[in-house]
Each structure stands twice: as structure tokens, then as C-alpha cells.
Design an enzyme around this catalytic site. Structure first.
Site, mmCIF file in Angstrom:
data_model
loop_
_atom_site.group_PDB
_atom_site.id
_atom_site.type_symbol
_atom_site.label_atom_id
_atom_site.label_comp_id
_atom_site.label_asym_id
_atom_site.label_seq_id
_atom_site.Cartn_x
_atom_site.Cartn_y
_atom_site.Cartn_z
ATOM 1 N N CYS A 2 31.083 -10.502 -29.763
ATOM 2 C CA CYS A 2 30.968 -11.919 -29.393
ATOM 3 C C CYS A 2 30.938 -12.097 -27.868
ATOM 4 C CB CYS A 2 32.150 -12.687 -29.936
ATOM 5 S SG CYS A 2 32.374 -12.499 -31.707
ATOM 6 N N ARG A 27 25.243 -7.960 -25.790
ATOM 7 C CA ARG A 27 26.467 -7.503 -26.443
ATOM 8 C C ARG A 27 26.298 -7.339 -27.949
ATOM 9 N NH1 ARG A 27 31.185 -9.030 -23.082
ATOM 10 N NH2 ARG A 27 32.422 -9.381 -24.952
ATOM 11 N N TRP A 74 29.405 -12.329 -33.344
ATOM 12 C CA TRP A 74 29.125 -11.112 -34.119
ATOM 13 C C TRP A 74 30.108 -11.152 -35.276
ATOM 14 C CZ3 TRP A 74 31.417 -6.441 -35.589
ATOM 15 C CH2 TRP A 74 30.549 -5.398 -35.907
ATOM 16 N N ASN A 100 36.736 -14.951 -29.099
ATOM 17 C CA ASN A 100 36.416 -13.532 -29.359
ATOM 18 C C ASN A 100 37.690 -12.857 -29.843
ATOM 19 O OD1 ASN A 100 33.985 -14.115 -28.215
ATOM 20 N ND2 ASN A 100 34.202 -12.762 -26.448
ATOM 21 N N GLY A 101 37.557 -11.938 -30.775
ATOM 22 C CA GLY A 101 38.740 -11.216 -31.264
ATOM 23 C C GLY A 101 39.026 -11.572 -32.715
ATOM 24 N N GLU A 485 24.048 13.695 -29.676
ATOM 25 C CA GLU A 485 23.677 12.490 -28.941
ATOM 26 C C GLU A 485 22.200 12.138 -29.179
ATOM 27 O OE1 GLU A 485 25.167 10.157 -27.636
ATOM 28 O OE2 GLU A 485 23.790 9.235 -26.230
ATOM 29 N N LYS A 489 20.922 8.615 -30.772
ATOM 30 C CA LYS A 489 19.958 7.742 -30.089
ATOM 31 C C LYS A 489 18.826 7.372 -31.037
ATOM 32 C CE LYS A 489 21.742 6.573 -27.549
ATOM 33 N NZ LYS A 489 23.057 6.889 -27.097
ATOM 34 N N GLU A 492 20.064 4.996 -33.991
ATOM 35 C CA GLU A 492 20.484 3.628 -33.696
ATOM 36 C C GLU A 492 19.349 2.727 -33.233
ATOM 37 O OE1 GLU A 492 23.687 3.236 -30.884
ATOM 38 O OE2 GLU A 492 22.817 4.663 -29.507
ATOM 39 N N HIS A 508 24.199 27.065 -43.182
ATOM 40 C CA HIS A 508 25.286 26.741 -44.109
ATOM 41 C C HIS A 508 25.010 25.439 -44.863
ATOM 42 C CE1 HIS A 508 27.707 30.031 -42.571
ATOM 43 N NE2 HIS A 508 27.348 29.645 -41.357
ATOM 44 N N LYS A 607 27.225 -4.061 -28.218
ATOM 45 C CA LYS A 607 27.366 -3.225 -27.016
ATOM 46 C C LYS A 607 28.803 -2.770 -26.824
ATOM 47 C CE LYS A 607 26.067 -1.061 -23.395
ATOM 48 N NZ LYS A 607 25.496 0.262 -23.690
#
Ligand code: M6R
Length: 612
Positions: A2, A27, A74, A100-101, A485, A489, A492, A508, A607
Site C-alpha cells: 500500500c 510499490r 494492496w 498501511n499495515g 536469481e 527474474k 516474476e 538427482h 515492491k
């Protein structure tokens, strides 16, 4: 996550709010809204979707007014829709709130409010809080400020919030516990936001709220208090952020801009910290804890996502150079198990945003167990640098694209400097070795420039594999975290399924997946396990897999075997992850662009992840 923006002053609030909301889009969010105070009434507009949907929705409305608040949501409690979007107003319309929260005890508070006649339109915890404030205000016959104080005393959870009271139209009330807020100070005006990005174009004088701070914000006056109502002296700081840093500056996407910025961001991260003349590394923020680090029996690195991957590279670096045992943990796992910790442990928390809830909780746990806690963060004034005993900023500049790029390479740069400094101080690196590593580190930006110039070749390969359904990424040693990584990338931003593995683990299990449709990206730059990775490539080719290999320039062996080779300049292999990840960033970027994906705000992602 948010985002919050608020304005009080003589200007029209709406353009400031809507522009602020656009600045906060990075964000991650699913709905947005604004509230404006007009003739002592709070007028609210909110809409599911993008800020542009909100703008269209409001196009013909009266948006005048000099006081207002705006929010990007969000979803946590209740689905993303117009009703659950913020701002929320109380039943009798006295208060309007953005938040927010998470209010953890909202269920119990709601039951109390329902029992006294309150009804609710949506499912959010925020709607409960705004009604609680109103209930206390009306029942207790107190002013808005006291109502907020009393309501917050009943709340369990985290918040960064801004309240408007229509009966006290000359002020905004803001409060912080866990979720950041920053106040911008202008001429006869104030701004409030969840981070500095919507403020920087208006002023560079700011006050970061601390936990348990309440601010009463008027046009010409600002009062800062604790939640216990004790007055505080505000600490006014200068924002070290330019407007150009939060704009695309001609790039198609922030992600591309940030990939291209890496030579500069690494230079900035090293600036003033490495001295080749004095043959030293000086990380000022670690000075006070250096004796603890030198004598540490163990270092534990915590982080999430890309920061966790940087931590894995850190493990290799610190064990290699300083010979201190290192463990790397996901913050979210660390915080909920019962880790054995003591005061000879040093915990390094890595976070680009400095606000990741799980990492903050891991820090809290480590501190309470007596460990020394160090933060590596990119955002000055964020929570993690405040909550740690010492730390190092990465100086990557604002990272707006949700997919982390320059944060990763600067985090590794900081970890390299820590490892080299420790190696020198512990005597586990010879002067020749440490000097060689410092020289290598200084050369990294120039080598990155050369990789970035090869952008077209990454784009060509992207065109060939943009329709693949799966990708495998393999690496050994220092390049194993790079494989992880690279896979992160790709998934996402392009939504292609991708897995990263240590190359030797392939046989394996993952080898069963390999056929002529499976692109396998192998990070095969020259290191001490080069021959082994060559064998892994042969195993893939024997099963008709498609090999895209990242190799050291001049490599002829792998060129003969792989379907495609992408070269990176020669470098000490301990520092080469900084180079090897860049082709992977660009490959993901181009694939995602070709698939028409939203590069800077991929679906479902935020974000900074400020909730669990
Ligand atoms: O701000 P942080 O570094 O603490 O964030 C951690 C992760 O949420 C973050 O790295 C995330 O995985 C990124 N989207 C990766 O690109």
C-alpha cells in the site's frame, strides 16, 4: 504494498494527490482512492484497478480542495474492489482514514463496534479502525487527536495511517507503528507519504516518523508526539534524492533503466570505501561493530527473495575470504523457528527496501537473543537501518521496478567489501590477495558497461525462447545463487515457470525434465569447477536440451557444445556473480517485453512486502 500520500496547504490538493499516487504505483497495488475536504465534508473517490482508472472515474467530478489524502491498496483483508479500497469513512462520516499495515485484533474490535450499532460496508481492518476512532470521539466527547490516541491504544498490529476529521478541517493526523511515514515540509504546506518518492518534487525537507509517533499536521504548524501524548522535537532532514532518479529518463521501463544503471550504482556503492593507495576498505557504518564481526563465531545472513540470493553469495564470500562460518536463512523461516543464537553471533539482515516485515521480525528476534545485528539496505531512513546496531547502505539509488536488479548487484558489492575487510583484519587473506580483490572490484563497473553494450544479443535469444513454458537455470559455487536469481527474474516478470538448481543436483531429479523443448541457462564462467560444469552441459546436450551458456570471454570449449553463448568479461570468480547476473536480467526483461507483460509492476507482486 500500500502507498500513502496526503496534502495540506494553499494549493489544490487533487493534482498533488493523483500525481503522488502515480509515483507510488511502483510499490504494487490493486485499487486506489482519494478523499478531499470540501465545505467541511469529506468527498471520497475510489476505484479498483490502476490510478488511471481512478482518474477516468473522477474525470467530471468536483475535485477542488486544499486538504486531502490518497491511497494505493494492496489487498490483505477482503478482495480488491471499490468498497474495500481506501480511504474509508466512518459510519457517521466524521472521520476518513487511509492505512498501511494490518490491525491484527480487528475481529474483536469489530464485534464490540457491532454490539453498539456499527455496520460495515466492506471486509477491511481499516474500516474497523476508522469506526473505532469515531466511536471513541462521539462517546468520549474528545477531540479528533485524542480519539486517535485512544483508538491506537486499543490496536494490536502495524500501521502507518493518516486521518481526516471533517469537524476539524485544518489538520491531518498521522501515526506510525511499523509502517513507514515521512512528512515533507513546504512553505505554508505539508505533505505526508509512505516514502519520499511523491514528496521529492515538492520539497527536500523531511521528517521521518519513528514508531509510536503521532503527528498533528497543519498548514503552518507541525506537532510531533508519542502515542502516550508526550511532545517530541522533530528531526528535520534533507532528502538526498533527485527527481531524475525516480523518473524513467527516456527508458521504456524502470527495470531497463535500473539494469543499465548498474555500472554507476556499483561505483557509488564503492565510492569512498575502497582505497587502493591505502590498501584498505572502510565501511564507516560497521566501525562500531567491527570487533564483534572479527571475533564472530558465526554469521547468519537473513533476507527474502533477491536479497536472500545476495545472502547466499555473501556466504561464499565470507567463508572464502574471512573463514567465518556463515548460514543463510529466509527471514520468514528464521523468525518462526527457535534458532540457537548467542552474543558471539552476528546477524546480517539484507533488504533493498529496508521495510520487509519478515526481515524486520528476524532482526527483532536476533536482537532479543543478544546477537549483534547489521543491516544492508538501499533506502536511507527506512526501518531496517533504524532497527539494527550498525549497517551499510548500498547506494544503488531508488529502485522502482518491482524486479530487483541493481539492488542485487550492489548488495553483493557490499558483501564483497565486508568479506575482504574481514579477510584483511583476520589475516585470512594475504595483502596480495586482498589488493587483487580490491583492484578487481574497482574494475567491475567498466566490465558491466561492456556487458550492457551486448544488449542486442540478449534480445535476439529472448526472441527465440519467448514462448517456452519452462526454463531451467544451473550454476555451481558462486554461480548457483546467480542461477536462482536468474530463475526468479524470469518467473516474476514473464510468468514463465523457471527453476534454479546447483548444476550437480540436476542428475538427482531435474534431468528428467530435459528434452528438446527445455531451454537450460547454464552459468559456466571460468571458476574452480569449470570442468564439472562442462560435463553438466554435455549431459544436457545428450538429452537434446537447449543450452544457453554464460561463459567467460574467449571460451572456445563451451562454444562448441552450447546452442548459444553469452560472454562476460574475465574477472575473479568470487566477484563474477555481479557480472553473470546481468545477461540473465536482460534475457528476462526482453522475454517479458515480447510477451506483453507489465514489466515494472508484475501481477500480484509488491515492491516492499510490509506484511507477512
Ligand atoms: O526489499 P527487500 O530486499 O527486503 O525485498 C525482498 C524481496 O521481496 C524482493 O527481493 C523480491 O523477491 C523481488 N521482487 C525480487 O525481484
Amino acid at each position: 504494498m500500500c502507498g500513502i500520500i496526503g496534502y495540506i496547504g494553499n494549493k489544490e490538493a487533487f493534482p498533488i494527490l493523483i500525481n503522488g499516487l502515480k509515483r507510488l504505483e511502483y510499490r504494487g497495488y490493486d485499487s486506489s482512492g482519494v478523499a478531499l475536504l470540501q465545505n467541511n465534508e469529506s468527498i471520497i473517490y475510489k476505484k479498483k484497478g490502476k490510478v488511471s482508472d481512478l482518474e477516468n472515474f473522477i474525470a467530471d467530478s468536483d475535485v477542488s480542495g486544499n486538504i486531502g489524502i490518497g491511497h494505493t491498496r494492496w489487498a490483505t483483508h477482503g478482495e480488491p474492489n471499490d468498497v474495500n479500497a481506501h480511504p474509508h469513512t466512518s459510519l457517521n462520516g466524521h472521520f476518513t482514514l487511509i492505512h498501511n499495515g494490518i490491525i491484527e485484533n480487528y475481529g474483536r474490535l469489530k464485534d464490540v463496534l457491532v454490539s453498539v450499532g456499527y455496520t460495515f460496508k466492506g471486509e477491511t481492518d481499516t474500516e474497523v479502525l476508522v469506526n473505532l476512532i469515531e466511536y471513541i470521539y462521539m462517546r468520549g466527547n474528545v477531540n479528533a487527536e485524542l480519539a486517535v490516541h485512544y483508538a491506537l491504544a486499543k490496536v494490536i498490529g502495524a500501521y502507518g495511517l493518516v486521518v481526516l476529521c471533517k469537524n476539524e478541517p485544518d489538520q491531518l493526523i498521522a501515526a506510525r507503528k511499523g509502517s513507514p511515514l515521512v512528512i515533507g515540509i513546504g512553505e505554508g504546506e505539508h505533505f505526508i507519504a509512505s516514502d519520499a518518492t511523491p514528496i521529492v518534487e515538492h520539497t527536500n525537507s523531511v521528517i521521518y516518523l519513528n514508531n509510536d509517533n503521532v503527528a498533528i499536521i497543519k498548514k503552518n504548524e507541525l506537532t510531533l508526539k508519542t502515542t502516550d501524548n508526550d511532545e517530541l522535537t522533530p528531526n528535520i532532514q534533507k532528502l538526498n534524492l533527485g527527481i531524475g532518479e525516480i523518473e524513467k529518463n527516456g527508458y521504456a521501463h524502470f527495470m531497463l533503466k535500473e539494469i543499465f544503471e548498474q555500472p554507476r550504482s556499483i561505483k557509488d556503492t564503492c565510492r569512498g570505501r575502497i582505497s587502493l593507495e591505502e590498501k584498505s576498505i572502510r565501511l564507516g557504518g560497521l566501525h562500531a561493530v567491527m570487533p564483534k564481526l572479527i571475533d564472530a563465531k558465526r554469521i547468519i545472513i537473513v533476507g527474502c527473495g533477491t536479497s536472500w540470493h545476495a545472502g547466499l553469495v555473501g556466504e561464499y564470500l565470507i567463508e572464502d575470504f574471512a573463514r567465518i562460518p556463515v548460514e543463510v536463512e529466509y527471514s520468514s523461516e528464521f523468525r518462526y523457528r527457535k534458532p540457537v543464537l548467542n552474543d558471539t553471533d552476528v546477524v546480517i539482515a539484507i533488504s533493498q527496501s529496508g521495510e520487509t516485515a519478515d526481515t524486520l521480525a528476524a532482526i527483532e528476534l536476533a536482537r532479543s537473543a543478544g546477537a549483534t545485528v547489521i543491516g544492508i539496505s538501499n533506502v536511507v531512513g527506512s526501518s531496517i537501518p533504524r532497527e539494527t546496531n550498525a549497517g551499510v547502505y548500498t547506494h544503488a539509488g531508488p529502485e522502482i521496478g518491482v524486479a530487483s536488479t541493481k539492488a542485487f548487484t550492489t548488495q553483493i558489492t557490499v558483501l564483497s567489501m565486508i568479506a575482504i575487510e574481514l579477510g584483511m583484519k583476520r589475516g585470512t587473506l594475504t595483502p596480495k590477495e586482498s589488493n587483487g580483490l580490491m583492484e578487481e572490484l574497482i574494475l567491475i563497473p567498466e566490465k558491466l558497461e561492456r556487458i550492457i553494450k551486448m544488449n542486442d544479443s540478449f534480445e535476439k535469444i529472448a526472441a527465440l525462447y519467448k514462448n517456452a513454458n519452462n526454463f531451467l537455470y544451473l550454476g555451481r559455487g558462486y554461480f548457483f545463487p546467480v542461477a536462482l536469481e536468474g530463475a526468479l527474474k524470469l518467473k516474476e516478470i514473464s510468468y514463465i515457470h523457471a527453476e534454479g538448481y546447483p548444476a550437480a543436483e540436476m542428475k538427482h531429479g531435474p534431468i528428467a525434465l530435459i528434452d528438446e523443448n527445455m531451454p537450460v541457462v547454464v552459468i559456466a564462467a571460468k571458476d574452480n569447477s569449470y570442468e564439472k560444469i562442462v560435463s553438466n552441459i554435455q549431459e544436457i546436450k545428450a538429452r537434446k536440451g537447449i543450452v544457453i551458456a554464460i561463459v567467460t570471454e574467449g571460451d572456445t570449449v563451451i562454444r562448441e557444445m552450447a546452442d548459444h553463448v553469452l560472454e562476460i568479461p574475465k574477472a575473479d570468480f568470487a566477484l563474477a556473480p555481479i557480472l553473470a547476473v546481468v545477461p540473465l536480467q536482460l534475457l528476462s526483461y526482453h522475454i517479458a517485453v515480447m510477451r506483453g507483460c507489465n514489466i515494472d509492476q508484475p501481477r500480484n507482486l509488491a515492491k516492499s512486502v510490509t506484511v507477512e
